[in-house]
Motif scaffolding. Structure first.
Motif, PDB file in Angstrom:
ATOM      1  N   ALA A  71       0.835  -1.206   0.000  1.00 51.97           N
ATOM      2  CA  ALA A  71       0.000   0.000   0.000  1.00 51.97           C
ATOM      3  C   ALA A  71       0.868   1.254   0.000  1.00 51.97           C
ATOM      4  O   ALA A  71       1.769   1.407   0.821  1.00 51.97           O
ATOM      5  CB  ALA A  71      -0.935   0.005   1.207  1.00 51.97           C
ATOM      6  N   ARG A  72       0.580   2.169  -0.895  1.00 52.54           N
ATOM      7  CA  ARG A  72       1.385   3.387  -1.022  1.00 52.54           C
ATOM      8  C   ARG A  72       1.161   4.336   0.148  1.00 52.54           C
ATOM      9  O   ARG A  72       2.032   5.158   0.464  1.00 52.54           O
ATOM     10  CB  ARG A  72       1.050   4.086  -2.342  1.00 52.54           C
ATOM     11  N   ASN A  73       0.017   4.237   0.809  1.00 56.43           N
ATOM     12  CA  ASN A  73      -0.255   5.091   1.964  1.00 56.43           C
ATOM     13  C   ASN A  73      -0.184   4.303   3.271  1.00 56.43           C
ATOM     14  O   ASN A  73      -0.827   4.659   4.260  1.00 56.43           O
ATOM     15  CB  ASN A  73      -1.619   5.770   1.825  1.00 56.43           C
ATOM     16  N   ALA A  74       0.622   3.241   3.261  1.00 57.31           N
ATOM     17  CA  ALA A  74       0.750   2.407   4.463  1.00 57.31           C
ATOM     18  C   ALA A  74       1.271   3.198   5.655  1.00 57.31           C
ATOM     19  O   ALA A  74       0.825   2.998   6.791  1.00 57.31           O
ATOM     20  CB  ALA A  74       1.663   1.214   4.182  1.00 57.31           C
ATOM     21  N   ALA A  75       2.221   4.099   5.421  1.00 54.80           N
ATOM     22  CA  ALA A  75       2.824   4.851   6.533  1.00 54.80           C
ATOM     23  C   ALA A  75       1.784   5.668   7.280  1.00 54.80           C
ATOM     24  O   ALA A  75       1.789   5.709   8.523  1.00 54.80           O
ATOM     25  CB  ALA A  75       3.938   5.752   6.009  1.00 54.80           C
ATOM     26  N   GLU A  76       0.868   6.313   6.551  1.00 51.10           N
ATOM     27  CA  GLU A  76      -0.171   7.118   7.190  1.00 51.10           C
ATOM     28  C   GLU A  76      -1.107   6.245   8.020  1.00 51.10           C
ATOM     29  O   GLU A  76      -1.467   6.582   9.149  1.00 51.10           O
ATOM     30  CB  GLU A  76      -0.982   7.890   6.146  1.00 51.10           C
ATOM     31  N   PHE A  77      -1.487   5.095   7.454  1.00 50.70           N
ATOM     32  CA  PHE A  77      -2.368   4.188   8.196  1.00 50.70           C
ATOM     33  C   PHE A  77      -1.661   3.645   9.432  1.00 50.70           C
ATOM     34  O   PHE A  77      -2.254   3.569  10.514  1.00 50.70           O
ATOM     35  CB  PHE A  77      -2.814   3.028   7.296  1.00 50.70           C
ATOM     36  N   LEU A  78      -0.397   3.257   9.293  1.00 47.55           N
ATOM     37  CA  LEU A  78       0.330   2.660  10.414  1.00 47.55           C
ATOM     38  C   LEU A  78       0.495   3.634  11.574  1.00 47.55           C
ATOM     39  O   LEU A  78       0.475   3.229  12.743  1.00 47.55           O
ATOM     40  CB  LEU A  78       1.691   2.153   9.940  1.00 47.55           C
ATOM     41  N   ALA A  79       0.666   4.916  11.275  1.00 53.17           N
ATOM     42  CA  ALA A  79       0.784   5.909  12.347  1.00 53.17           C
ATOM     43  C   ALA A  79      -0.483   5.921  13.199  1.00 53.17           C
ATOM     44  O   ALA A  79      -0.429   5.945  14.441  1.00 53.17           O
ATOM     45  CB  ALA A  79       1.044   7.288  11.758  1.00 53.17           C
ATOM     46  N   GLN A  80      -1.651   5.880  12.541  1.00 52.83           N
ATOM     47  CA  GLN A  80      -2.921   5.837  13.272  1.00 52.83           C
ATOM     48  C   GLN A  80      -3.090   4.490  13.977  1.00 52.83           C
ATOM     49  O   GLN A  80      -3.563   4.428  15.118  1.00 52.83           O
ATOM     50  CB  GLN A  80      -4.089   6.050  12.311  1.00 52.83           C
ATOM     51  N   ALA A  81      -2.695   3.423  13.289  1.00 57.33           N
ATOM     52  CA  ALA A  81      -2.856   2.075  13.843  1.00 57.33           C
ATOM     53  C   ALA A  81      -2.043   1.897  15.118  1.00 57.33           C
ATOM     54  O   ALA A  81      -2.522   1.307  16.096  1.00 57.33           O
ATOM     55  CB  ALA A  81      -2.443   1.034  12.801  1.00 57.33           C
ATOM     56  N   GLU A  82      -0.819   2.403  15.128  1.00 57.88           N
ATOM     57  CA  GLU A  82       0.022   2.280  16.319  1.00 57.88           C
ATOM     58  C   GLU A  82      -0.545   3.079  17.486  1.00 57.88           C
ATOM     59  O   GLU A  82      -0.488   2.638  18.640  1.00 57.88           O
ATOM     60  CB  GLU A  82       1.446   2.747  16.000  1.00 57.88           C
ATOM     61  N   ALA A  83      -1.111   4.240  17.187  1.00 61.10           N
ATOM     62  CA  ALA A  83      -1.715   5.058  18.240  1.00 61.10           C
ATOM     63  C   ALA A  83      -2.912   4.346  18.864  1.00 61.10           C
ATOM     64  O   ALA A  83      -3.110   4.377  20.087  1.00 61.10           O
ATOM     65  CB  ALA A  83      -2.132   6.409  17.672  1.00 61.10           C
ATOM     66  N   VAL A  84      -3.708   3.692  18.029  1.00 62.61           N
ATOM     67  CA  VAL A  84      -4.902   2.989  18.517  1.00 62.61           C
ATOM     68  C   VAL A  84      -4.521   1.715  19.275  1.00 62.61           C
ATOM     69  O   VAL A  84      -5.064   1.422  20.336  1.00 62.61           O
ATOM     70  CB  VAL A  84      -5.832   2.652  17.325  1.00 62.61           C
ATOM     71  N   LEU A  85      -3.568   0.951  18.733  1.00 66.41           N
ATOM     72  CA  LEU A  85      -3.167  -0.311  19.356  1.00 66.41           C
ATOM     73  C   LEU A  85      -2.363  -0.072  20.624  1.00 66.41           C
ATOM     74  O   LEU A  85      -2.478  -0.834  21.591  1.00 66.41           O
ATOM     75  CB  LEU A  85      -2.350  -1.143  18.357  1.00 66.41           C
ATOM     76  N   GLY A  86      -1.518   0.953  20.602  1.00 62.98           N
ATOM     77  CA  GLY A  86      -0.680   1.233  21.760  1.00 62.98           C
ATOM     78  C   GLY A  86       0.678   0.571  21.714  1.00 62.98           C
ATOM     79  O   GLY A  86       1.435   0.624  22.683  1.00 62.98           O
ATOM     80  N   PHE A  87       1.020  -0.044  20.565  1.00 67.58           N
ATOM     81  CA  PHE A  87       2.299  -0.724  20.403  1.00 67.58           C
ATOM     82  C   PHE A  87       2.800  -0.504  18.980  1.00 67.58           C
ATOM     83  O   PHE A  87       1.997  -0.313  18.064  1.00 67.58           O
ATOM     84  CB  PHE A  87       2.162  -2.233  20.674  1.00 67.58           C
ATOM     85  N   PRO A  88       4.114  -0.544  18.775  1.00 66.23           N
ATOM     86  CA  PRO A  88       4.637  -0.390  17.409  1.00 66.23           C
ATOM     87  C   PRO A  88       4.251  -1.561  16.527  1.00 66.23           C
ATOM     88  O   PRO A  88       4.055  -2.680  17.018  1.00 66.23           O
ATOM     89  CB  PRO A  88       6.156  -0.317  17.614  1.00 66.23           C
ATOM     90  N   ILE A  89       4.135  -1.293  15.228  1.00 70.38           N
ATOM     91  CA  ILE A  89       3.759  -2.318  14.249  1.00 70.38           C
ATOM     92  C   ILE A  89       4.876  -2.436  13.226  1.00 70.38           C
ATOM     93  O   ILE A  89       5.301  -1.441  12.648  1.00 70.38           O
ATOM     94  CB  ILE A  89       2.428  -1.962  13.548  1.00 70.38           C
ATOM     95  N   GLU A  90       5.351  -3.646  13.005  1.00 72.45           N
ATOM     96  CA  GLU A  90       6.421  -3.906  12.047  1.00 72.45           C
ATOM     97  C   GLU A  90       5.826  -4.424  10.741  1.00 72.45           C
ATOM     98  O   GLU A  90       5.031  -5.366  10.767  1.00 72.45           O
ATOM     99  CB  GLU A  90       7.390  -4.960  12.576  1.00 72.45           C
ATOM    100  N   VAL A  91       6.204  -3.846   9.632  1.00 75.90           N
ATOM    101  CA  VAL A  91       5.854  -4.411   8.328  1.00 75.90           C
ATOM    102  C   VAL A  91       6.974  -5.373   7.957  1.00 75.90           C
ATOM    103  O   VAL A  91       8.128  -4.965   7.828  1.00 75.90           O
ATOM    104  CB  VAL A  91       5.709  -3.318   7.259  1.00 75.90           C
ATOM    105  N   ILE A  92       6.649  -6.648   7.824  1.00 75.85           N
ATOM    106  CA  ILE A  92       7.678  -7.658   7.579  1.00 75.85           C
ATOM    107  C   ILE A  92       7.691  -8.070   6.110  1.00 75.85           C
ATOM    108  O   ILE A  92       6.660  -8.081   5.444  1.00 75.85           O
ATOM    109  CB  ILE A  92       7.489  -8.896   8.479  1.00 75.85           C
ATOM    110  N   ALA A  93       8.872  -8.404   5.617  1.00 67.73           N
ATOM    111  CA  ALA A  93       9.027  -8.845   4.234  1.00 67.73           C
ATOM    112  C   ALA A  93       8.419 -10.231   4.045  1.00 67.73           C
ATOM    113  O   ALA A  93       8.176 -10.960   5.016  1.00 67.73           O
ATOM    114  CB  ALA A  93      10.507  -8.860   3.859  1.00 67.73           C
ATOM    115  N   GLY A  94       8.193 -10.605   2.792  1.00 68.22           N
ATOM    116  CA  GLY A  94       7.540 -11.882   2.495  1.00 68.22           C
ATOM    117  C   GLY A  94       8.291 -13.085   3.041  1.00 68.22           C
ATOM    118  O   GLY A  94       7.697 -13.993   3.627  1.00 68.22           O
TER     119      GLY A  94
END
Length: 497
Positions: free
Chosen positions: A88-111
């Motif tokens: 996703a080209r806008n993954a960074a924007e979504f992840l910033a919100q996602a981490e705030a909601v979850l309360g923990f960092p989120i790692e995007v892992i390679a295949g």
């Protein structure tokens, strides 16, 4: 520190899942799990933008997970994101919100990292560790293939085909025909061509399916009398025929058809059928082990000092023929400087110090490509190579540190002047500068500190007078730090207060 309870969050392309486990020795016993059918991949537009509706579904699910995870220590939770958030080209924007909601960092892992973690989870559920297993995990946006024995993977691959993507692409509105099923299977066979030869040449003793698609198909085959508790070639043909005859997954009348699986079953079935044909399978068993269990065991390995990231660093040092003595010198000095900047921090357990040490040990991997601008080659390798145990964000951090250890600081990805990352860059850069002679001659006493304006280094001027190259380079550093809006001052140690 080993925690009694640990948790893994899997932001998959079809479902988001939370797994909570209890640690007893070297084993993890499941305590609680949550699943949300987010279908994130369904919100990915043709130009790879994640639409607002999919983002809302994802954030709502993570808010519920965040409530369950309240009170968990930061290092007791690991959250990973897979294929949809890889592309996703806008993954960074979504992840910033996602981490705030979850309360923990989120790692995007390679295949391939996803494949490694899947295998680690599956391996801990298999009764016979001595035989060779083929593990196939059909996810929402990608399918992972692993051959391994015990807990060691031998082949790892991730192909860009998943049950959500294929269902949307080949079965619009859920309509199933003989023609579009054949087209979907052929598309999957074409993807498989890249790995079939190597996998069949390596061979396996038992084929294992993991995750939602395999479980849904296995259950449907058993509940409807098409197979006896496993996935078989004949059972798949019968299920395929039933689906085509009905024209829609919701109209098959099959026992055990879960509502959340209806939209993605056609794509998942087409991929599974292609896997059986392409790899010549007759039967596959199902395993409850999957990505989230692998994440938990990988987390447990870090507690027991069996960190896959450390093993990866050692392999890179060997593969790229890094000068171990020089890497050790730079790492030791960099950590000593970091301890001076952060006197209250325990560098033995500090994640930042750990990354500084890894960057120092790997900063010369690019020399194997070319000595000229080797720091750029090093950064490219660390950003783009498969590095088991490291997320994409981890690799990006390593690459930035290594790129910044020499040359123009302006090249570093824009960081605010007060970003903590500058402290790591300062320590690595100064350590590499001071060890330019690549020998074991002792360094003078050094005092580094962080000031309101930037950094300050106190060093014996008499020693500097005997090291004109180092003195000149330190003078140049003042200008380099000024170029990014950070002050750097060199003082005489004997007058340093």
């Amino acid at each position: 520190m080993i925690h009694e309870h640990v948790a893994a969050v899997d932001l998959g392309s079809n479902s988001f899942r939370l797994q909570v486990g209890r640690v007893v020795g070297n084993q993890i016993y499941p305590l609680d799990s949550l699943k949300e059918p987010v279908r994130l991949a369904a919100g990915l537009t043709a130009d790879k933008w994640l639409d607002a509706a999919a983002q809302r579904r994802g954030l709502a699910a993570l808010a519920r997970f965040g409530e369950r995870l309240r009170g968990f220590a930061p290092d007791a939770v690991r959250a990973v994101a897979t294929n949809t958030l890889r592309v996703a080209r806008n993954a960074a924007e979504f992840l910033a919100q996602a981490e705030a909601v979850l309360g923990f960092p989120i790692e995007v892992i390679a295949g391939r990292e996803e494949a490694r973690l899947i295998y680690l989870g599956v391996a801990h559920t298999l009764p016979n560790q001595r035989i060779r297993h083929l593990v196939v995990d059909i996810g929402g946006g990608s399918t992972e293939f692993i051959i391994g024995r015990n807990i060691k993977p031998l082949l790892l691959e991730s192909l860009y085909m998943g049950c959500v993507g294929y269902s949307l692409r080949f079965f619009p509105d859920g309509r199933v025909t003989k023609r579009n099923m054949k087209e979907a299977e052929l598309a999957a066979r074409r993807e498989l061509q890249a790995i079939v030869h190597a996998y069949r040449a390596t061979g396996w003793d038992l084929a294992v399916g993991s995750s939602g698609t395999a479980k849904a198909i296995c259950d449907l085959l058993e509940f409807n009398g098409f197979a006896a508790g496993t996935i078989t070639r004949e059972g798949l043909e019968r299920l395929r025929h039933r689906l085509v005859l009905a024209g829609h997954a919701a109209k098959t009348g099959l026992v055990g058809m879960r509502p959340d699986r209806v939209p993605v079953l056609p794509g998942g079935l087409a991929i599974m059928s292609a896997v059986f044909k392409g790899l010549g399978l007759e039967e596959m068993v199902y395993s409850e082990g999957a990505l989230r269990l692998g994440v938990l065991y990988d987390l447990l390995g870090r507690y027991h000092h069996e960190d896959m990231r450390e093993a990866t660093v050692k392999r890179f040092i060997q593969r790229y023929e890094v000068d171990r003595a020089q890497a050790a010198r730079v790492a030791t000095t960099a950590l000593e400087l970091y301890q001076q900047l952060r006197p209250q921090e325990d560098i033995e357990t500090s994640p930042a110090a750990q990354f500084l040490a890894w960057a120092a040990r790997l900063h010369e991997v690019g020399v194997s490509v070319a000595h000229t601008s080797y720091h750029k080659h090093s950064a490219y390798i660390l950003a783009n190579a498969d590095m088991p145990g490291f997320s994409r964000r981890d690799q990006a951090l390593l690459a930035r540190l290594v790129l910044a250890h020499r040359g123009k600081l302006e090249r570093v990805q824009p960081l605010s002047p007060d970003a903590p990352e500058w402290q790591l860059i300062f320590c690595l850069r100064l350590a590499a500068l001071l060890h330019r002679a690549r020998d074991d001659a002792p360094l003078p006493e050094l005092h580094a500190r962080h000031t309101a304006k930037g950094f300050e280094l106190a060093i014996d001027r008499e020693w500097l007078a005997e090291a004109p190259l180092t003195a000149a380079t330190l003078d140049e550093e003042v200008g380099q730090w000024a170029s990014v809006g950070i002050g750097f001052k060199v003082r005489n140690l004997r007058t340093h207060a």
